[in-house]
Scaffold this motif. Structure first.
Motif, mmCIF file in Angstrom:
data_model
loop_
_atom_site.group_PDB
_atom_site.id
_atom_site.type_symbol
_atom_site.label_atom_id
_atom_site.label_comp_id
_atom_site.label_asym_id
_atom_site.label_seq_id
_atom_site.Cartn_x
_atom_site.Cartn_y
_atom_site.Cartn_z
ATOM 1 N N CYS A 7 4.414 -35.347 5.787
ATOM 2 C CA CYS A 7 5.391 -34.280 5.984
ATOM 3 C C CYS A 7 6.808 -34.834 5.449
ATOM 4 O O CYS A 7 6.978 -35.973 5.929
ATOM 5 C CB CYS A 7 5.590 -33.843 7.369
ATOM 6 S SG CYS A 7 6.605 -32.500 7.671
ATOM 7 N N CYS A 9 9.746 -34.225 6.526
ATOM 8 C CA CYS A 9 10.540 -34.739 7.683
ATOM 9 C C CYS A 9 10.611 -36.164 8.282
ATOM 10 O O CYS A 9 11.159 -36.399 8.994
ATOM 11 C CB CYS A 9 10.676 -33.668 8.770
ATOM 12 S SG CYS A 9 9.093 -33.881 9.978
ATOM 13 N N CYS A 19 5.512 -29.699 9.759
ATOM 14 C CA CYS A 19 6.210 -28.632 9.409
ATOM 15 C C CYS A 19 5.610 -27.478 8.714
ATOM 16 O O CYS A 19 6.118 -26.144 8.808
ATOM 17 C CB CYS A 19 7.284 -28.954 8.586
ATOM 18 S SG CYS A 19 8.454 -30.116 9.412
ATOM 19 N N SER A 38 11.877 -28.811 10.318
ATOM 20 C CA SER A 38 11.149 -27.806 9.498
ATOM 21 C C SER A 38 12.257 -27.391 8.395
ATOM 22 O O SER A 38 11.966 -27.090 7.248
ATOM 23 C CB SER A 38 10.528 -26.951 10.283
ATOM 24 O OG SER A 38 11.363 -25.984 10.930
ATOM 25 N N SER A 41 12.593 -30.020 5.902
ATOM 26 C CA SER A 41 11.558 -29.953 4.985
ATOM 27 C C SER A 41 11.619 -28.807 4.103
ATOM 28 O O SER A 41 11.440 -28.874 2.859
ATOM 29 C CB SER A 41 10.240 -30.060 5.906
ATOM 30 O OG SER A 41 9.966 -31.186 6.522
#
Length: 124
Positions: A7, A9, A19, A38, A41
């Motif tokens: 991810c 993030c 996310c 999120s 991302s």
């Protein structure tokens, strides 16, 4: 078997379990921090539609243009409030890109069971 995609993030969960569900509309972010992650991302992935959808209507711009030269490379959450039963939250974070760092204190609200980004102030 394919290796799960990390991810953007920086959380230990792979994108499809972190996310990805928020981006795909399958599950809203449960906390203000989860929404902020999120959104980070989404900046990495250049998902303008998600960024606008997760922005509170009272402060949302009509359109959003991302700088094509900005490459986000890291996220550090410095502090966070706004849990699953709260209606407001603040997340302070440091996001690194190829030429610098953005530190921000962002405000979030939860309405109708969904968290929204309201605004942010640069923090130094």
């Amino acid at each position: 078997m394919a290796t799960p995609r990390p991810c953007p993030c920086g959380a230990p969960a792979p994108y499809d379990a972190c996310c990805g569900p928020a981006h795909g509309g399958e599950a809203p972010a449960a906390t203000a921090e989860a929404l902020m992650r999120s959104r980070y991302s989404a900046f990495v992935l250049r998902d303008v539609a998600y960024l606008l959808a997760s922005w509170h209507p009272s402060t949302r711009p009509k359109k959003l243009t991302l700088d094509p030269d900005t490459r986000w490379v890291g996220l550090e959450v410095l502090s966070a409030s706004g849990g699953v039963f709260d209606t407001a939250g603040i997340v302070e974070f440091r996001a690194t890109h190829q030429v610098g760092v953005q530190t921000e204190r962002s405000h979030f609200v939860r309405e109708g069971g969904r968290w929204y980004y309201v605004d942010g102030v640069s923090a130094r």
